[in-house]
Design a protein around this motif. Structure first.
Motif, PDB file in Angstrom:
ATOM      1  N   PHE A  41       0.865  -1.176   0.000  1.00 21.49           N
ATOM      2  CA  PHE A  41       0.000   0.000   0.000  1.00 21.49           C
ATOM      3  C   PHE A  41       0.903   1.228   0.000  1.00 21.49           C
ATOM      4  O   PHE A  41       1.679   1.442   0.938  1.00 21.49           O
ATOM      5  CB  PHE A  41      -0.902  -0.009   1.235  1.00 21.49           C
ATOM      6  CG  PHE A  41      -1.806   1.194   1.332  1.00 21.49           C
ATOM      7  CD1 PHE A  41      -2.623   1.563   0.272  1.00 21.49           C
ATOM      8  CD2 PHE A  41      -1.830   1.966   2.488  1.00 21.49           C
ATOM      9  CE1 PHE A  41      -3.451   2.671   0.366  1.00 21.49           C
ATOM     10  CE2 PHE A  41      -2.656   3.067   2.595  1.00 21.49           C
ATOM     11  CZ  PHE A  41      -3.468   3.421   1.526  1.00 21.49           C
ATOM     12  N   LEU A  61      -3.403   6.023  -5.272  1.00 19.08           N
ATOM     13  CA  LEU A  61      -2.968   5.038  -4.296  1.00 19.08           C
ATOM     14  C   LEU A  61      -2.962   3.649  -4.933  1.00 19.08           C
ATOM     15  O   LEU A  61      -3.720   3.370  -5.857  1.00 19.08           O
ATOM     16  CB  LEU A  61      -3.882   5.053  -3.071  1.00 19.08           C
ATOM     17  CG  LEU A  61      -3.928   6.411  -2.347  1.00 19.08           C
ATOM     18  CD1 LEU A  61      -5.188   6.532  -1.514  1.00 19.08           C
ATOM     19  CD2 LEU A  61      -2.694   6.565  -1.470  1.00 19.08           C
ATOM     20  N   ILE A  65      -8.808   2.630  -0.344  1.00 13.02           N
ATOM     21  CA  ILE A  65      -8.647   3.034   1.054  1.00 13.02           C
ATOM     22  C   ILE A  65      -9.929   2.768   1.839  1.00 13.02           C
ATOM     23  O   ILE A  65     -11.019   2.611   1.277  1.00 13.02           O
ATOM     24  CB  ILE A  65      -8.249   4.518   1.169  1.00 13.02           C
ATOM     25  CG1 ILE A  65      -9.370   5.423   0.626  1.00 13.02           C
ATOM     26  CG2 ILE A  65      -6.946   4.781   0.449  1.00 13.02           C
ATOM     27  CD1 ILE A  65      -9.145   6.877   0.896  1.00 13.02           C
ATOM     28  N   LYS A  66      -9.780   2.730   3.132  1.00 14.33           N
ATOM     29  CA  LYS A  66     -10.923   2.533   4.028  1.00 14.33           C
ATOM     30  C   LYS A  66     -11.737   3.827   4.049  1.00 14.33           C
ATOM     31  O   LYS A  66     -11.204   4.912   4.313  1.00 14.33           O
ATOM     32  CB  LYS A  66     -10.431   2.169   5.419  1.00 14.33           C
ATOM     33  CG  LYS A  66     -11.561   1.907   6.409  1.00 14.33           C
ATOM     34  CD  LYS A  66     -11.011   1.525   7.770  1.00 14.33           C
ATOM     35  CE  LYS A  66     -10.398   0.130   7.723  1.00 14.33           C
ATOM     36  NZ  LYS A  66     -10.001  -0.328   9.081  1.00 14.33           N
ATOM     37  N   THR A  95      -9.300   4.415  -5.204  1.00 13.37           N
ATOM     38  CA  THR A  95      -7.830   4.511  -5.256  1.00 13.37           C
ATOM     39  C   THR A  95      -7.366   5.898  -5.673  1.00 13.37           C
ATOM     40  O   THR A  95      -6.165   6.171  -5.642  1.00 13.37           O
ATOM     41  CB  THR A  95      -7.252   3.488  -6.239  1.00 13.37           C
ATOM     42  OG1 THR A  95      -7.834   3.700  -7.533  1.00 13.37           O
ATOM     43  CG2 THR A  95      -7.519   2.067  -5.783  1.00 13.37           C
ATOM     44  N   LEU A 116      -2.762   7.028   6.899  1.00 15.98           N
ATOM     45  CA  LEU A 116      -3.764   6.704   5.888  1.00 15.98           C
ATOM     46  C   LEU A 116      -3.825   5.184   5.727  1.00 15.98           C
ATOM     47  O   LEU A 116      -2.793   4.514   5.608  1.00 15.98           O
ATOM     48  CB  LEU A 116      -3.423   7.362   4.551  1.00 15.98           C
ATOM     49  CG  LEU A 116      -4.518   7.280   3.478  1.00 15.98           C
ATOM     50  CD1 LEU A 116      -5.716   8.138   3.879  1.00 15.98           C
ATOM     51  CD2 LEU A 116      -3.986   7.719   2.129  1.00 15.98           C
ATOM     52  N   THR A 117      -5.035   4.625   5.723  1.00 21.63           N
ATOM     53  CA  THR A 117      -5.217   3.183   5.825  1.00 21.63           C
ATOM     54  C   THR A 117      -5.944   2.627   4.615  1.00 21.63           C
ATOM     55  O   THR A 117      -6.916   3.218   4.134  1.00 21.63           O
ATOM     56  CB  THR A 117      -6.024   2.838   7.098  1.00 21.63           C
ATOM     57  OG1 THR A 117      -5.399   3.451   8.224  1.00 21.63           O
ATOM     58  CG2 THR A 117      -6.094   1.341   7.310  1.00 21.63           C
ATOM     59  N   SER A 118      -5.482   1.479   4.139  1.00 18.36           N
ATOM     60  CA  SER A 118      -6.128   0.800   3.023  1.00 18.36           C
ATOM     61  C   SER A 118      -7.339   0.011   3.493  1.00 18.36           C
ATOM     62  O   SER A 118      -7.577  -0.130   4.697  1.00 18.36           O
ATOM     63  CB  SER A 118      -5.140  -0.144   2.332  1.00 18.36           C
ATOM     64  OG  SER A 118      -4.956  -1.317   3.116  1.00 18.36           O
ATOM     65  N   LYS A 123      -1.142   0.414   6.526  1.00 13.79           N
ATOM     66  CA  LYS A 123      -0.780   1.827   6.575  1.00 13.79           C
ATOM     67  C   LYS A 123       0.401   2.087   5.654  1.00 13.79           C
ATOM     68  O   LYS A 123       1.150   1.167   5.285  1.00 13.79           O
ATOM     69  CB  LYS A 123      -0.448   2.243   8.011  1.00 13.79           C
ATOM     70  CG  LYS A 123      -1.639   2.140   8.969  1.00 13.79           C
ATOM     71  CD  LYS A 123      -1.300   2.689  10.336  1.00 13.79           C
ATOM     72  CE  LYS A 123      -2.463   2.516  11.304  1.00 13.79           C
ATOM     73  NZ  LYS A 123      -3.667   3.243  10.857  1.00 13.79           N
TER      74      LYS A 123
END
Length: 883
Positions: A41, A61, A65-66, A95, A116-118, A123
């Motif tokens: 990620f 990305l 992402i969440k 994304t 920032l979290t997928s 992270k």
């Protein structure tokens, strides 16, 4: 103004040829990503983009992402050290993040925090920062196309692009037959055109005018349609002109011609005639019994009365000098410009090469370098377009010297053996000019040029020996190359001047044991550095050390370092010797070897690679690696300025499409899914972080070119054609796989200077198998073309797909196999007996044999041309499709 009319004529031919405008027609297809195949990620990239026509910041990305997290807490967008008001928008794939509503001509900074979290709770490994500046935006409105064809039943209207204008005023004029013929037939300067445009507007019938509200936000570039479907005066078939200005403006206007019709036309242009085919848009079926009228360059009707046949076709002889063709069917009407040079030239697709001619000359000589006072010896072979013998006739030859003077003109007769071979001999004088010469063979209006050089070159008296050559460089820092200068009679060339040059390039041949592998970061391919070696003097033994500055150690890739050592005689003439070294930046590297040539794989296929990790000795080692395939998506941003109008700006997004951990033990084979365009393969070691990178293309350049948003052009979809044999003989049945992007109707045509064969086809979407008879065609500019047309509906325009492939003719039985047997060593001034073996020849075979100093050939790297390749290669296609 001149640019406007040219664009008008181009698009008029294009759209009249096949389609009404579809706002989605120029949109590129999104490459589908299987995120289960993406392991890391990370931030792929960030910068300026447009979001729904508005200036926006963009972050790409590698994984979705969440959605539950706060984006504003994890991402800062600032300008002048102040947070920007607004919020981030997430695209459907989750994304890509966009922050719309930015101001023009302003610099912004992006900071993405590690939190920032997928969607998989991963992270970022590090904080990401970037900056960019937004472009200038000017109020403007412009037609996206000129020459659109509006179907009275389906078409919504004329597409435009507008920014910072709340209203536009549009006037619609119906052109009389005389007026539209004048536009399409009479060429003029920009000033003349502006005058004619003004007069046309004054005299044309104004059928409707309207003020359109754009409803666009500030600084938003919006594509919209000027609705015409409810305007009754625009239902009548004919040719119209739309004139658009900003509301309340009386200055320069934007104009566009358009047709209202249910007919679609295709024109195939051959050497002596046109083939016009008409389709009905709703059915994509040919239309019979449509009256065709022709007009000359002055707009006058031509006395010619023809209608389309049952196949919807009619031939038009070029001897009629027609410029415009109109098609009239009951209450319908359409037209096409036959004279425009803006046609869909099929050479843009698949073929290059020389033009096909009924009679050809193949000329050659044993070398391309002569001294003054030597005798020239050249030969010419006269054949037809299939390399066959033809009747003998005289051939004119002329020798042009380096100073442009004609030294010799003569008429050549063929040799007496009856094989159509012509010989040219000429004794050069001792005082002729040096430089490049031309020997011209003249056949009718065609001139065949054979170029060679005349120089006062002398046999070399000195030589360079490369000593203590360490081919592999493993440590950073300057290096030296030991050399020795000698005279050819054996004595050392002491106190002689030497210098040289160095070229540093990427290479796929750094290791002899593993050819074809690219090691390290090969993001930039080709020659990377070129610089000089300082002058030195040889010592009493003829020895010297050439100092080579280190310009390679900062490049993290295996490199080829080619040095060129120059040794100068007292008179200034130099002798050059090449030496090669290789840079190997680490103890071991990851190698990438593509299975396809020229770094171009097939599109919509599996691109195959081999991966290794090896030491500089060639010993393979094991490694755990992360393999990533990234698509570099090219799109285009349109910006308007007062001087140049709409300008297309290229922008590239990097989109991961495949990523997986792999183990390299010996050779790892991979097959990766690609569609089209530019890709990068990245292989990173999980043990030490060593990374190898390689760009490649999926699909031919023309396909990528058309697959992009290309301004005023509508992308023709591609039909794949594949033959079942490498070549065909007369009376063979060629089996062809035809892969169509959709179901439809159309034609298969075999074409050269004229139409040789055609058959109507109905195809399904996907693969179809068709059979074609091969005629007694004795030329090599023959091409198979396919056209498939799908009907127009309320949701889609009339669609056209094109396919084109050279039809190869089998000629292997006419290739002679020649073997020459000479002794390894011979003495000067001796008669040499040479055995020549020719397989596949007849009893009447002539051999032209020459002995040439290899040193003379190497000076200009001369290679003998091949008559087989010359006569039987694919010639350039002759037909064209009017767009």
């Amino acid at each position: 103004m001149k640019k406007i009319i040219n664009a008008c004529l181009l698009s008029c031919s294009l759209i009249a040829g096949f389609s009404s405008f579809n706002l989605a027609a120029n949109q590129t297809k999104q490459v589908e990503t299987d995120y289960n195949q993406i392991e890391d990620f990370f931030v792929v990239g960030a910068g300026f983009r447009e979001y729904q026509g508005k200036p926006a910041a963009w972050i790409g990305l590698s994984k979705p992402i969440k959605q539950s997290q706060s984006l504003n807490l994890n991402i800062d967008l600032t300008s002048n050290d102040q947070l920007v008001d607004g919020g981030w928008k997430l695209d459907e794939a989750k994304t890509n993040l966009y922050f719309p509503g930015l101001m023009p001509e302003q610099t912004y900074q992006i900071k993405v925090r590690k939190n920032l979290t997928s969607f998989a709770d991963e992270k970022l490994s590090e904080t990401f920062e970037s900056s960019f500046t937004t472009p200038k935006i000017q109020p403007s409105a412009s037609f996206l196309h000129s020459g659109s064809i509006l179907n009275p039943n389906f078409s919504e209207g004329l597409p435009i692009v507008v920014v910072n204008l709340n209203y536009v005023d549009v006037e619609f004029y119906r052109l009389s037959e005389e007026q539209y013929r004048s536009f399409l037939t009479q060429k003029s300067t920009s000033e003349q055109y502006a005058y004619r445009l003004t007069k046309t507007i004054e005299q044309a019938e104004l059928v409707y005018s309207r003020k359109y509200q754009t409803k666009a936000d500030k600084n938003q570039k919006q594509q919209l349609v000027l609705a015409t479907q409810d305007i009754k005066p625009l239902k009548e078939p004919g040719v119209y002109m739309a004139v658009m200005r900003g509301h309340g403006e009386y200055g320069k206007a934007q104009t566009a011609l358009f047709n209202v019709s249910q007919l679609a036309l295709e024109v195939r242009e051959y050497k002596e005639r046109y083939l016009l085919t008409l389709y009905q848009q709703q059915s994509a079926q040919p239309v019979a019994n449509v009256k065709i009228a022709l007009f000359d360059r002055k707009g006058r009707p031509i006395d010619w009365n023809e209608s389309t046949n049952a196949q919807g076709q009619v031939f038009i002889d070029k001897s009629l000098s027609a410029v415009v063709a109109t098609a009239s069917d009951k209450n319908d009407f359409n037209l096409i410009d036959l004279s425009s040079y803006q046609k869909l030239n099929l050479t843009d697709f698949v073929t290059t090469g020389r033009a096909n001619l009924p009679v050809e000359i193949f000329s050659w000589g044993a070398r391309d370098l002569y001294r003054r006072g030597e005798k020239l010896e050249y030969y010419a072979l006269l054949r037809d377009q299939d390399g066959q013998r033809i009747a003998d006739f005289p051939l004119k030859a002329e020798l042009i010297s380096a100073d442009g003077k004609s030294l010799n003109q003569t008429t050549l007769q063929p040799d007496a053996d009856g094989l159509g071979l012509y010989s040219y001999h000429y004794q050069l004088a001792d005082e002729v000019a040096t430089g490049q010469y031309q020997l011209l063979f003249k056949l009718n209006d065609k001139i065949y040029r054979h170029k060679f050089t005349v120089e006062d070159f002398m046999p070399e008296r000195m030589a360079i020996e490369i000593t203590q050559d360490k081919a592999l460089l493993e440590n950073a820092g300057d290096t030296q190359q030991a050399v020795k200068a000698i005279y050819l009679y054996g004595a050392p060339a002491s106190d002689s001047r030497m210098d040289g040059n160095v070229a540093i390039s990427t290479t796929e041949n750094a290791l002899a044991d593993h050819p074809g592998y690219y090691f390290g970061d090969n993001t930039n391919l080709g020659q990377l550095e070129y610089y000089a070696i300082n002058t030195v003097k040889t010592d009493g033994a003829g020895l010297a050390q050439l100092a080579i500055s280190d310009k390679w150690s900062q490049i993290d890739a295996a490199l080829e370092i080619n040095g060129y050592a120059n040794l100068y005689e007292s008179g200034g003439r130099k002798v050059t010797k090449k030496f090669t070294k290789y840079w190997w930046p680490h103890q071991s590297l990851i190698g990438i070897k593509p299975s396809f040539d020229k770094l171009t794989s097939e599109q919509n296929a599996q691109a195959e690679f081999s991966l290794i990790r090896t030491k500089q000795s060639g010993e393979l080692v094991t490694d755990d690696v992360l393999v990533s395939l990234v698509w570099h998506k090219t799109s285009y941003l349109w910006q308007h300025n007062e001087r140049g109008g709409w300008q297309r700006i290229e922008q590239v997004e990097t989109i991961p499409v495949w990523q997986k951990s792999q183990k390299i033990s010996e050779v790892l084979k991979l097959a990766l899914p690609v569609k089209w365009g530019k890709y990068q393969l990245i292989v990173k070691s999980k043990k030490d972080g060593r990374t190898s990178k390689l760009f490649f293309n999926a699909g031919l350049d023309w396909y990528s070119y058309w697959a992009q948003d290309h301004g005023n052009q509508v992308k023709p979809d591609q039909i794949k054609l594949a033959f079942d044999q490498a070549g065909y003989q007369h009376k063979d049945i060629a089996k062809v796989k035809l892969h169509s992007p959709y179901q439809g109707h159309g034609w298969l045509r075999i074409e050269a200077e004229d139409l040789l064969y055609q058959q109507a086809i109905s195809v399904k979407k996907g693969e179809n198998l068709v059979e074609l008879p091969v005629g007694d065609w004795q030329q090599h500019n023959i091409y198979l073309s396919a056209v498939v047309v799908a009907p127009a509906t309320k949701n889609t325009q009339l669609q056209r797909a094109l396919g084109l492939a050279h039809l190869p003719l089998a000629r292997d039985d006419r290739q002679l196999s020649v073997a020459i047997d000479t002794p390894e060593i011979t003495k000067p001034a001796q008669t040499l007996d040479v055995a020549v073996k020719v397989e596949g020849s007849s009893a009447n075979t002539k051999v032209v044999l020459a002995a040439v100093d290899v040193g003379v050939l190497n000076l200009y790297d001369y290679k003998m041309p091949s008559p087989f390749d010359y006569f039987f290669c694919a010639a350039r296609i002759s037909s064209r499709i009017a767009r």
